[in-house]
Design a protein around this motif. Structure first.
Motif, PDB file in Angstrom:
ATOM      1  N   GLU A 161       0.825  -1.209   0.000  1.00  0.00           N
ATOM      2  CA  GLU A 161       0.000   0.000   0.000  1.00  0.00           C
ATOM      3  C   GLU A 161       0.857   1.257   0.000  1.00  0.00           C
ATOM      4  O   GLU A 161       0.594   2.222  -0.714  1.00  0.00           O
ATOM      5  CB  GLU A 161      -0.933   0.003   1.210  1.00  0.00           C
ATOM      6  N   GLU A 162       1.919   1.208   0.816  1.00  0.00           N
ATOM      7  CA  GLU A 162       2.832   2.347   0.913  1.00  0.00           C
ATOM      8  C   GLU A 162       3.478   2.637  -0.448  1.00  0.00           C
ATOM      9  O   GLU A 162       3.518   3.789  -0.903  1.00  0.00           O
ATOM     10  CB  GLU A 162       3.912   2.003   1.940  1.00  0.00           C
ATOM     11  N   ARG A 165       1.008   4.047  -2.884  1.00  0.00           N
ATOM     12  CA  ARG A 165       0.702   5.435  -2.535  1.00  0.00           C
ATOM     13  C   ARG A 165       1.805   6.365  -3.040  1.00  0.00           C
ATOM     14  O   ARG A 165       1.561   7.403  -3.622  1.00  0.00           O
ATOM     15  CB  ARG A 165       0.550   5.571  -1.019  1.00  0.00           C
TER      16      ARG A 165
END
Lengths: 172, 120
Positions: A161-162, A165
């Motif tokens: 997810e990081e 993002r």
């Protein structure tokens, strides 16, 4: 996400299924003895005997940390074996899952923290799962492996997810 | 020869089909708190070989805390305790991701000693 304790009901091939989901293939384990009394090591050896037969699920013990996904550490890190543990940890490939087996590896156990004993693997390397017991039953070790897979799934999802993002931010 | 074959036939496969079977009844596993009375005699803390139990005494309550990470599951604390505040169960599945979960504590009220201790 189900935790290891909730997975108890079905179970015959749970371990294999979870490994396929999380890692894609099988799981290879490197055993690191950092000054244990061999009680926990014997319990780990029983995992490959005909009664538990963990190799039918695709779990195997390998002879080099370079082949391993998981390090199973027993013993409360004596002063002489600290270097060995650090070298093994550095040599292991990602994901470096570390499972501390037994009371000594969790917090020093009966030896505690002294001039010759670091009192736990957690002081030296980051630990995924603690399996207390003196020694823990082989079933408890299997549960530890399942929990480590859960933890790895969590961490890899957060990392993914990081990354995604960051990618989004770079585009704009 | 036939005896051997018969024995193998009777035993069948020994490989476990369920991963988590219950431990035998007398297996010494997770110690749990069963009551909330403590005499504060410190028999458990002195007899514990690993030093896993600590007592903290306030005015009229005692906090007994037990660490499963250092515990070696010998069961001496359950044997020496008069009020049976600690009892050994056959639960063995203690693996956890969070180390703080492995320290448990119990608030206990002060109880009087049941048997008078001999002064040496």
């Amino acid at each position: 996400m189900k935790s290891g304790k909730e997975q108890t009901t079905d179970l015959r091939w749970t371990l294999q299924k979870r490994m396929k989901e999380v890692l894609g293939r099988s799981l290879h384990i490197r055993h690191v003895d950092s000054g244990s009394c061999n009680g926990c090591d014997f319990e780990m050896n029983t995992l490959t005997n005909p009664i538990y037969d963990i190799q039918r699920f695709g779990v195997d013990f390998v002879a080099s940390p370079r082949h391993a996904d998981m390090l199973m550490v027993t013993g409360g890190v004596t002063r002489h074996l600290e270097e060995a543990l650090i070298k093994t940890y550095n040599a292991a490939s990602e994901p470096k899952m570390v499972v501390a087996i037994g009371a000594c590896a969790c917090s020093g156990g009966i030896f505690g923290r002294t001039y010759a004993n670091y009192g736990g693997v957690g002081h030296i390397v980051p630990v995924y799962v603690y399996v207390p017991g003196c020694p823990p039953r082989p079933e408890a070790i299997i549960e530890g492996i399942l929990l480590a897979l859960d933890r790895y799934e969590e961490l890899s999802r957060n990392r993914y997810e990081e990354l995604s993002r960051n990618k989004g931010e770079n585009r704009h | 020869m036939f005896d051997l074959i018969r024995k193998i036939w009777r035993t069948k496969t020994v490989t476990k089909t369920e991963l988590f079977t219950e431990a035998p009844e007398r297996f010494r596993g997770k110690p749990i708190f069963t009551s909330n009375e403590c005499t504060g005699c410190q028999a458990c803390t002195t007899s514990c070989p690993a030093g896993a139990i600590t007592l903290q005494q306030n005015d009229d309550t005692i906090t007994v805390s037990l660490s499963y990470t250092t515990c070696i599951f010998c069961g001496i604390c359950a044997e020496v305790c008069e009020t049976n505040i600690i009892e050994i169960t056959n639960e063995y599945r203690l693996a956890t991701k969070n180390k703080n979960e492995l320290t448990v504590s119990q608030q206990a009220t002060l109880a009087k000693l049941l048997t008078a201790r001999k002064e040496v």
